[in-house]
Design an enzyme around this catalytic site. Structure first.
Site, PDB file in Angstrom:
ATOM      1  N   HIS A   1      -7.484  -5.649  -1.163  1.00 18.31           N
ATOM      2  CA  HIS A   1      -6.342  -4.982  -0.528  1.00 18.31           C
ATOM      3  C   HIS A   1      -5.874  -5.695   0.730  1.00 18.31           C
ATOM      4  O   HIS A   1      -4.754  -5.498   1.185  1.00 18.31           O
ATOM      5  CB  HIS A   1      -6.742  -3.542  -0.202  1.00 18.31           C
ATOM      6  CG  HIS A   1      -5.599  -2.593  -0.008  1.00 18.31           C
ATOM      7  ND1 HIS A   1      -4.720  -2.255  -1.011  1.00 18.31           N
ATOM      8  CD2 HIS A   1      -5.192  -1.891   1.080  1.00 18.31           C
ATOM      9  CE1 HIS A   1      -3.833  -1.389  -0.573  1.00 18.31           C
ATOM     10  NE2 HIS A   1      -4.086  -1.161   0.708  1.00 18.31           N
TER      11      HIS A   1
ATOM     12  N   SER B   1       0.844  -1.181   0.000  1.00 19.63           N
ATOM     13  CA  SER B   1       0.000   0.000   0.000  1.00 19.63           C
ATOM     14  C   SER B   1       0.892   1.248   0.000  1.00 19.63           C
ATOM     15  O   SER B   1       1.659   1.434  -0.941  1.00 19.63           O
ATOM     16  CB  SER B   1      -0.948  -0.042   1.198  1.00 19.63           C
ATOM     17  OG  SER B   1      -1.994   0.876   1.043  1.00 19.63           O
TER      18      SER B   1
END
Length: 659
Positions: A632, A520
């Site tokens: 994610h 990320s």
């Protein structure tokens, strides 16, 4: 006995304990234990019970290859409500503490979650997901499987957690346990999140955003919903994020966690109290730099729950979790302004329950060499007694690497803090490669917690360096805000100076064998690093950001995240490009492995696609791995087999280019 070394696949052997719930008698404890079914490639959760006074051996309360979770004691402590998917959808069940079969109490069309007991124990409120034309209970509903177009007329039409918006809203319902009647108590085109039930039984606390233009609204207000009239009374000021609502036992005070967005999403969460008699909301931690809540980041625990403020029986004091300098700790506070730690050690407390008692708590604790266990805390003495040993058999056989905390000054005189993990098979006089790990967020915090990925690398002969650069939580408001508008600036310098410090202080590190990885924001920073230095022999970028210009339109948060974090709008493409790693791709000489999930809506896979093609077009050494049906959260809660595949991709890339 000679111990072996950890492998990625050991996830199949490990168990996670979380969400402890102590009853109000201070004696009965129920919690959730999660393991992985290798055969089904799925997570399995069940409820367990301990008598904390007698220190009994844990007793399993639910069985089967399902997810049983979210246990909540009834007011009389005779029953436990919980959520289970044993029927195919998440529904709410009630289990008697004396044993027997659990009774299903909801049959909602799209399932049910988040059970909250009424004070008299006769009803349970819960959350449901419903479309405008859907019935709360529709037993014979057949799942629609045909493909239909998705009509989009709002910007917030997708989220990484839920995928594309399906026309359903989160609503609140109440089931009568005696009659089975279920009533919907909210409705309309807004999402309502159940927070709690008032001690007098007259109100539900709910959080929602009732602003008309939700695409441009970023608040979460708390309301009191009158059970009879369905009227809403707002107790916050539509200027920030508020939740974690809990009532004092006498019902006068309502505790909240939240902030007023002074620094957008980099604002420290604080403690607020609403006086229902005076109709006043006040912040109890306005003058402190303490971050309220658990902001530690990890890759192991399943089902951890934030406890909010846990009031004691005197109606004026409470316990809560706070993140501070790489630890999460238990704090005591009071309406009179008292504030001090009740459990302050090098640890990650990821669960806390008191049952409303003043002197006793149960805490879920993890440390770098402790996966996570439950402990009984005697608050006056600070004494801890271990209640569970779910991974003892494993830790008796496998050697885990120890960590050492490091603290140093940056070149611009900021205090920086982190850890170095020696290889599990460390021998004096030998040289070892070093992997720099970078967390996401950027507003998160590495902590004194177990990290499976780090232990895997250490087991394979790597030293692991991880720090909290500026932008991280746990070190005050100025520190966490410092990264905004400066991505790739002093945050990058902090990480490079950490590597310099490690090389200066530890002679066992081979400076010619350095690697870097992160996910990320950590993936963004990995991309940034390889475009700005050649000191690393290999890099792995995960769920990364490469282009802030396209990120603006493809991420579920892009159109406002750019403004909050890069401090630039689309009209200023020059600034967005200046902070984009893709702009520096011609400088990349480090072999780069790109890992990304197909259904990542936070950092969409097109970010990886752009980076991969740009590198290959310039004949750079790279490989692109796409993980199917994953979002994610792959590294933390994704499909177990894919989590393990991801770990082995990382390990094999470093083996190929570093060892």
């Amino acid at each position: 006995m000679t111990k072996g070394y950890l492998k990625a696949e050991d996830l199949y052997k490990l168990k996670s304990v979380a969400d402890p719930r102590l009853s109000s008698n201070g004696k009965d404890l129920v919690y959730v234990e999660t393991k992985i079914s290798e055969e089904k490639d799925e997570y399995v959760s069940n409820l367990y019970y301990i008598d904390v006074e007698q220190k009994t051996t844990p007793v399993q309360w639910t069985y089967g290859e399902h997810r049983n979770h979210s246990p909540r004691w009834s007011p009389a402590q005779q029953e436990v409500a919980f959520v289970s998917n044993r029927s195919g959808k998440n529904q709410i069940y009630v289990l008697k503490a004396t044993g027997g079969e659990a009774r299903q109490v909801t049959e909602c069309t799209n399932g049910a979650s988040n059970p909250v007991w009424s004070p008299d124990g006769k009803k349970i409120a819960f959350n449901v997901s419903l479309g405008e034309e859907e019935q709360l209970v529709e037993k014979d509903k057949k799942e629609e499987k045909k493909l239909v177009p998705l009509e989009v007329d709002k910007m917030k039409y997708k989220s990484d957690a839920a995928g594309f918006w399906n026309g359903k809203y989160s609503q609140i319902a109440v089931v009568d346990l005696e009659t089975g009647d279920t009533e919907l108590v909210t409705k309309g085109k807004n999402d309502y999140h159940l927070q709690g039930w008032s001690p007098d039984g007259k109100h539900l606390a709910v959080s929602t955003d009732l602003n008309e233009d939700l695409d441009f609204s970023f608040v979460s207000d708390v309301y009191l919903l009158d059970i009879q009239t369905k009227e809403l009374e707002k107790i916050t000021n539509s200027n920030g994020y508020f939740g974690g609502v809990t009532w004092s036992p006498n019902g006068r005070y309502i505790g909240l966690l939240g902030h007023e967005r002074e620094y957008d999403n980099a604002t420290l969460s604080k403690i607020w109290v609403y006086d229902t008699e005076q109709k006043e909301l006040s912040c109890l931690t306005a003058e402190t730099d303490l971050l309220i809540g658990d902001y530690a980041i990890g890759d192991f625990q399943q089902g951890a729950v934030s406890p909010g403020l846990l009031w004691t029986e005197n109606n004026e004091s409470f316990y809560f979790l706070a993140s501070d300098h790489g630890n999460t700790v238990v704090y005591y506070g009071s309406l009179q302004g008292e504030l001090y730690p009740a459990l302050l050690e090098n640890q990650h407390v990821y669960g806390l329950t008191t049952g409303g008692t003043l002197n006793r708590a149960v805490v879920a604790i993890s440390k770098p060499t402790l996966h996570g266990e439950l402990f009984l805390l005697d608050v006056p003495t600070g004494n801890l007694e271990q209640l569970t040993e779910v991974n003892k058999e494993y830790t008796d056989e496998v050697k885990l690497a120890e960590v050492e905390e490091i603290e140093f000054k940056s070149k611009d005189d900021w205090d920086l803090h982190g850890w170095i993990m020696k290889p599990a098979n460390f021998e004096e006089g030998k040289k070892y490669p070093l992997i720099l790990e970078i967390h996401g967020g950027p507003h998160a915090m590495y902590a004194n917690s177990y990290f499976h990925e780090f232990q895997m690398l250490a087991a394979e002969g790597y030293a692991v360096l991880y720090i909290n650069p500026r932008g991280s939580h746990g070190y005050g408001q100025k520190f966490v805000d410092a990264v905004r508008g400066d991505y790739g600036g002093r945050d990058y310098a902090d990480l490079m100076e950490a590597v310099d410090y490690a090389l200066e202080q530890y002679d066992f590190i081979d400076e010619t064998k350095l690697g870097v990885t992160g996910g990320s924001y950590g993936g963004f920073m990995t991309n940034w690093i390889v475009g700005h230095t050649n000191r690393f022999k290999a890099a792995v970028t995960q769920r990364s950001i490469s282009n802030w210009i396209s990120f603006y339109g493809v991420s579920d948060i892009g159109y406002y995240f750019n403004a909050w974090q890069i401090k630039s709008e689309l009209e200023d493409a020059e600034t967005l490009w200046k902070h984009s790693p893709l702009a520096y791709v011609k400088n990349v000489e480090t072999p780069l492995l790109i890992l990304h999930s197909e259904k990542d809506f936070r950092c969409p896979i097109e970010q990886a696609e752009q980076l991969f093609i740009a590198l290959k077009h310039r004949k750079k050494e790279t490989k692109f791995v796409r993980f199917p049906e994953s979002n994610h959260e792959l590294s933390r809660s994704g499909k177990p087999s894919l989590r393990i595949a991801r770990l082995n991709y990382i390990l094999n890339w470093f083996h190929e280019y570093i060892k």
